[in-house]
Scaffold this active site. Structure first.
Site, PDB file in Angstrom:
ATOM      1  N   GLU A 290       7.789  -0.480  -9.989  1.00  0.00           N
ATOM      2  CA  GLU A 290       8.089  -1.421  -8.900  1.00  0.00           C
ATOM      3  C   GLU A 290       8.138  -0.736  -7.537  1.00  0.00           C
ATOM      4  O   GLU A 290       9.152  -0.787  -6.838  1.00  0.00           O
ATOM      5  CB  GLU A 290       9.452  -2.091  -9.148  1.00  0.00           C
ATOM      6  CG  GLU A 290       9.621  -2.762 -10.490  1.00  0.00           C
ATOM      7  CD  GLU A 290      11.066  -3.168 -10.769  1.00  0.00           C
ATOM      8  OE1 GLU A 290      11.959  -2.846  -9.957  1.00  0.00           O
ATOM      9  OE2 GLU A 290      11.298  -3.809 -11.805  1.00  0.00           O
ATOM     10  N   CYS A 359      22.995  -5.759  22.638  1.00  0.00           N
ATOM     11  CA  CYS A 359      24.293  -5.335  23.156  1.00  0.00           C
ATOM     12  C   CYS A 359      25.144  -4.678  22.081  1.00  0.00           C
ATOM     13  O   CYS A 359      26.182  -5.208  21.654  1.00  0.00           O
ATOM     14  CB  CYS A 359      25.023  -6.542  23.722  1.00  0.00           C
ATOM     15  SG  CYS A 359      24.043  -7.286  25.014  1.00  0.00           S
TER      16      CYS A 359
HETATM   17  N1  LLP Z   1      13.009  -2.395  -7.638  1.00  0.00           N
HETATM   18  C1  LLP Z   1      14.305  -2.709  -7.416  1.00  0.00           C
HETATM   19  C2  LLP Z   1      15.085  -3.322  -8.476  1.00  0.00           C
HETATM   20  C3  LLP Z   1      14.875  -2.439  -6.153  1.00  0.00           C
HETATM   21  O1  LLP Z   1      16.140  -2.755  -5.938  1.00  0.00           O
HETATM   22  C4  LLP Z   1      14.087  -1.853  -5.137  1.00  0.00           C
HETATM   23  C5  LLP Z   1      14.632  -1.578  -3.810  1.00  0.00           C
HETATM   24  C6  LLP Z   1      12.732  -1.551  -5.422  1.00  0.00           C
HETATM   25  C7  LLP Z   1      12.246  -1.828  -6.685  1.00  0.00           C
HETATM   26  C8  LLP Z   1      11.815  -0.921  -4.423  1.00  0.00           C
HETATM   27  O2  LLP Z   1      12.254   0.318  -4.000  1.00  0.00           O
HETATM   28  P1  LLP Z   1      11.318   1.220  -3.081  1.00  0.00           P
HETATM   29  O3  LLP Z   1      10.109   1.598  -3.924  1.00  0.00           O
HETATM   30  O4  LLP Z   1      10.916   0.428  -1.915  1.00  0.00           O
HETATM   31  O5  LLP Z   1      12.136   2.376  -2.740  1.00  0.00           O
HETATM   32  N2  LLP Z   1      16.332  -1.255   2.968  1.00  0.00           N
HETATM   33  C9  LLP Z   1      16.366   0.094   2.459  1.00  0.00           C
HETATM   34  C10 LLP Z   1      15.810   0.191   1.061  1.00  0.00           C
HETATM   35  C11 LLP Z   1      16.465  -0.750   0.081  1.00  0.00           C
HETATM   36  C12 LLP Z   1      15.887  -0.679  -1.286  1.00  0.00           C
HETATM   37  C13 LLP Z   1      16.441  -1.754  -2.169  1.00  0.00           C
HETATM   38  N3  LLP Z   1      15.842  -1.824  -3.464  1.00  0.00           N
HETATM   39  C14 LLP Z   1      15.624   1.011   3.432  1.00  0.00           C
HETATM   40  O6  LLP Z   1      15.133   0.536   4.449  1.00  0.00           O
HETATM   41  O7  LLP Z   1      15.555   2.212   3.215  1.00  0.00           O
END
Ligand code: LLP
Length: 430
Positions: A290, A359
């Site tokens: 994922e 702000c």
């Molecule tokens: N699968 C699940 C169950 C997840 O909770 C997440 C991300 C992903 C896949 C994808 O993860 P990735 O490959 O994108 O690392 N907003 C934060 C990141 C939050 C990630 C939440 N879950 C940031 O900007 O760093």
């Protein structure tokens, strides 16, 4: 062509200066031209790079039945979902809303959707059951009971995986680490066999797989391998108990390099895939992953215009028309994003804070950053903003959210128009 991060085989970013006086481009398209045409702040994404990154994962896992389920939360633009679906991707969703997006952009991909998330409502579960998604990643015993009840009601068998918590430490920001027992995510891996056994008594539940997700922006392959080893052990134990799982979902989380140094995405993906495959040796079933960030982060930039360069005592502030509501990562996670001028000026870099007009003191993109010289009216690009940028944007300070442009080959097209005040005020009653 000079890359922003030279001296590597596969450039991690699609943004380049063609020559000294020329504007930064996304592929063949000038960001200056795009800013003039669509205004700023503006998100610009490279379709080619997104497709290339998907291809890296698909190629690395080609040795087995595998499905790359893009984590929609990273960037949920319909055009991007459509692009990925067209290249065989599945999707990882965490809400009914994200499922609606997949169904709108690529209805044919419904059977390639896995549904994660700690708090699914009955209505969301019904929507997913009706759409015929591939798998529910169940995060608690109570959720498994709710899933069974909804499946029975709709007379549809629910394929599920237990999202187990492997109790593996991943070295990342505490807000995006998820694989320890103290986190709210998943089911204690030691409890899982009992739950699978219980579920096997229900005709409405099909034990399809097991899933795990240990966190995000994890740079090393090692914790992924460690988590997968624990999952593989569970799969073997269940097989001995007569429960043969068809799929293992390794989650997302592979990190990128937000800094300007060397970074070879192909090598990273190969290392990651090898860690998973080593741990899964002997498992013949399907492997789901994922990834979110790794597919889209480096494909995107947030283009902003410098409104003012302001001196406060010893400090210099570069104030842009983009703000924390457009890209909250620096404010929320102290995240680093490279910032480059769209057109380079002669002169020495200056140490500045790059901030937005909101702000809040937390409204910054960079602090004490050595930045190439910029003047009011200049354009700057905040790099690696394709993931968790627009997706986490808001209307704070009644700011209209940016437009989004997708560059495909030599062509750019608007994939989301800039919001208008009518969009914002429409739902309000007064
Ligand atoms: N699968 C699940 C169950 C997840 O909770 C997440 C991300 C992903 C896949 C994808 O993860 P990735 O490959 O994108 O690392 N907003 C934060 C990141 C939050 C990630 C939440 N879950 C940031 O900007 O760093």
């Amino acid at each position: 062509m000079r890359s922003l991060t030279p001296s590597q085989s596969s450039s991690p970013r699609p943004f380049h200066y063609l020559e000294a006086g020329a504007a930064l481009r996304c592929g063949k398209v000038s960001l200056e031209l795009l800013a003039r045409r669509y205004g700023t702040p503006l998100y610009v994404y490279s379709a080619d790079q997104i497709a290339e990154r998907l291809g890296l994962f698909q190629a690395a896992l080609a040795g087995r039945d595998a499905l790359v389920c893009y984590a929609v939360k990273a960037n949920s633009a319909l055009a991007i979902l459509k692009l990925l679906a067209g290249r065989g991707a599945g999707f990882d969703i965490v809400s009914g809303g994200e499922l609606e997006r997949v169904l709108a952009a690529a209805p044919e991909a419904a059977g390639r959707v896995v549904y994660s998330g700690v708090g699914k409502t009955a209505a969301e579960i019904d929507l997913a059951l009706t759409a015929g998604i591939l798998e529910f990643n169940v995060e608690s015993e109570a959720e498994l009971e709710l899933l069974e009840a909804r499946a029975k009601k709709l007379k549809r068998v629910a394929r599920f995986a237990l999202r187990v918590n492997p109790d593996v430490f991943a070295d990342t920001h505490p807000y995006i680490s998820t694989g320890l027992r103290e986190h709210k995510f998943g089911i204690d891996i030691r409890r899982a066999p009992a739950l699978y056994r219980k579920a096997s008594e229900s005709r409405w539940l099909e034990a399809h797989g097991v899933s795990v997700h240990i966190g995000s922006q994890i740079r090393s392959a090692e914790p992924f391998g460690a988590a997968m080893e624990r999952v593989a052990r569970l799969v073997r134990q269940l097989a001995r108990d007569g429960i043969a799982l068809k799929a293992v979902d390794a989650g997302g989380g592979l990190g990128i390099d937000y800094h300007a140094g060397k970074f070879d995405p192909a090598a990273k993906v190969a290392e990651y895939a090898a860690a998973l495959e080593t741990a899964l040796a002997g498992f013949e079933g399907r492997l789901l992953i994922e990834p979110g960030r790794f597919l889209v982060a480096q494909a995107g930039a947030l283009v902003a215009r410098v409104l003012q360069v302001k001196q406060n005592g010893k400090k210099t502030f570069v104030i842009t028309d983009a703000a924390m509501n457009d890209l909250i990562r620096p404010a929320l996670y102290q995240a680093h994003h490279e910032i480059v001028p769209v057109k380079r000026r002669a002169g020495r870099p200056r140490v500045v804070d790059v901030v937005g007009p909101v702000c809040e003191t937390g409204d910054f993109f960079a602090k004490d950053r050595k930045l190439a010289p910029v003047e009011p009216g200049d354009l700057v690009a905040l790099l690696d903003a394709g993931a968790y940028g627009m997706a986490q944007s808001s209307n704070y300070n009644t700011r209209l959210r940016p437009a989004e442009v997708l560059v495909e080959g030599g062509k750019a097209r608007l994939i989301r128009r800039r919001e208008t005040m009518a969009d914002l005020l429409g739902p309000e009653i007064f």
